[in-house]
Design a protein around this motif. Structure first.
Motif, PDB file in Angstrom:
ATOM      1  N   ILE A  19      37.095  29.202  46.700  1.00 56.02           N
ATOM      2  CA  ILE A  19      38.239  28.840  47.699  1.00 56.02           C
ATOM      3  C   ILE A  19      39.275  29.892  47.350  1.00 56.02           C
ATOM      4  O   ILE A  19      39.819  29.994  46.256  1.00 56.02           O
ATOM      5  N   PRO A  20      39.615  30.894  48.332  1.00 55.78           N
ATOM      6  CA  PRO A  20      40.451  31.981  48.127  1.00 55.78           C
ATOM      7  C   PRO A  20      41.969  31.299  47.989  1.00 55.78           C
ATOM      8  O   PRO A  20      42.291  30.494  48.581  1.00 55.78           O
ATOM      9  N   ALA A  21      42.694  32.123  46.974  1.00 57.89           N
ATOM     10  CA  ALA A  21      44.042  31.651  46.986  1.00 57.89           C
ATOM     11  C   ALA A  21      44.809  32.230  48.097  1.00 57.89           C
ATOM     12  O   ALA A  21      44.543  33.128  48.789  1.00 57.89           O
ATOM     13  N   SER A  22      46.026  31.437  48.602  1.00 57.31           N
ATOM     14  CA  SER A  22      46.698  31.849  49.489  1.00 57.31           C
ATOM     15  C   SER A  22      47.619  33.102  49.279  1.00 57.31           C
ATOM     16  O   SER A  22      47.836  33.463  48.112  1.00 57.31           O
ATOM     17  N   PRO A  23      47.985  34.108  50.123  1.00 55.83           N
ATOM     18  CA  PRO A  23      48.815  35.344  49.717  1.00 55.83           C
ATOM     19  C   PRO A  23      50.031  34.944  49.103  1.00 55.83           C
ATOM     20  O   PRO A  23      50.529  35.625  48.263  1.00 55.83           O
ATOM     21  N   ALA A  24      50.643  33.640  49.336  1.00 54.32           N
ATOM     22  CA  ALA A  24      51.847  33.270  48.649  1.00 54.32           C
ATOM     23  C   ALA A  24      51.456  33.059  47.092  1.00 54.32           C
ATOM     24  O   ALA A  24      52.267  33.423  46.118  1.00 54.32           O
ATOM     25  N   ASP A  25      50.399  32.215  46.745  1.00 50.17           N
ATOM     26  CA  ASP A  25      49.914  32.159  45.808  1.00 50.17           C
ATOM     27  C   ASP A  25      49.617  33.248  44.833  1.00 50.17           C
ATOM     28  O   ASP A  25      49.604  33.526  43.512  1.00 50.17           O
ATOM     29  N   VAL A  26      48.893  34.201  45.333  1.00 53.77           N
ATOM     30  CA  VAL A  26      48.545  35.424  44.663  1.00 53.77           C
ATOM     31  C   VAL A  26      49.842  36.312  44.290  1.00 53.77           C
ATOM     32  O   VAL A  26      49.934  36.709  43.155  1.00 53.77           O
ATOM     33  N   ARG A  27      50.688  36.271  45.145  1.00 52.25           N
ATOM     34  CA  ARG A  27      52.187  37.008  44.931  1.00 52.25           C
ATOM     35  C   ARG A  27      52.571  36.060  43.633  1.00 52.25           C
ATOM     36  O   ARG A  27      53.426  36.901  42.633  1.00 52.25           O
TER      37      ARG A  27
END
Length: 195
Positions: A57-65
């Motif tokens: 399950i990929p991470a959201s862009p905000a969580d990646v940041r």
């Protein structure tokens, strides 16, 4: 459990290191628990895979940041004064695990993390086998079948290269699976004990 002797050589003159990155073996979901030990002339890596593989399950862009910001903060202290990185690790640890971070032995090394952020995946249901979070501070966790508490926040795992620094010099490298939680938009580690 796999033991691979001699894979990590960290220090000379008989100094030992213990680097606990992923905490205790997990309950629920796929996970690794890796303990790095090294001593003059050799060391070992003990890896305990637990659980079974699940779909990513990929991470959201905000969580990646948020994770990128956490890693950058830790890496900015690598190779510098040990006390500086230790102070940062106290701030970066998941709020429910500060007592476990405080219980770490005095550090003599610093680390730099190089996670494979393209492989940052959610790890819902992961929990350390023995949660060190005081029950009074665990407000919205879930108890697993094994009695452990699933930490608050969105939980992630990511493979990472670790560089170890002693007195400002890179003295070792290895791989691990980092466990990270994003809570209220901020990424947190789980206790990282460097000896």
């Amino acid at each position: 459990m796999a033991v691979r002797p001699g894979r990590l050589t960290l220090f000379g003159l008989g100094a030992a290191v213990m680097l606990l990155i992923t905490g205790c073996p997990s309950t629920g979901g796929a996970a690794d628990s890796t303990l790095f030990t090294g001593a003059a002339g050799g060391g070992s890596v003990v890896s305990t895979p637990t659980g079974s593989a699940s779909s990513a399950i990929p991470a959201s862009p905000a969580d990646v940041r948020a994770v990128e910001s956490l890693v950058a903060s830790i890496n900015n202290t690598a190779g510098g004064p040990v006390a500086t990185q230790q102070a940062l690790l106290m701030i970066a640890v998941h709020p429910d695990f500060t007592a476990a971070q405080q219980a770490c032995a005095a550090a003599t090394i610093t680390i730099k993390l190089d996670p494979v952020l393209a492989d940052l995946t959610a790890a819902p249901g992961w929990a350390p086998a023995e949660s060190t979070a005081p029950e009074s501070t665990v407000t919205d966790s879930t108890v697993t079948d094994g009695g452990s508490r699933v930490p608050r926040g969105t939980l992630y795992r990511v493979p990472a290269l670790i560089e170890v620094y002693t007195a400002g010099r890179r003295t070792g490298t290895d791989m691990t699976t980092l466990r990270i939680a994003v809570l209220d938009g901020t990424a947190h580690t789980f206790p990282i004990c460097l000896v």
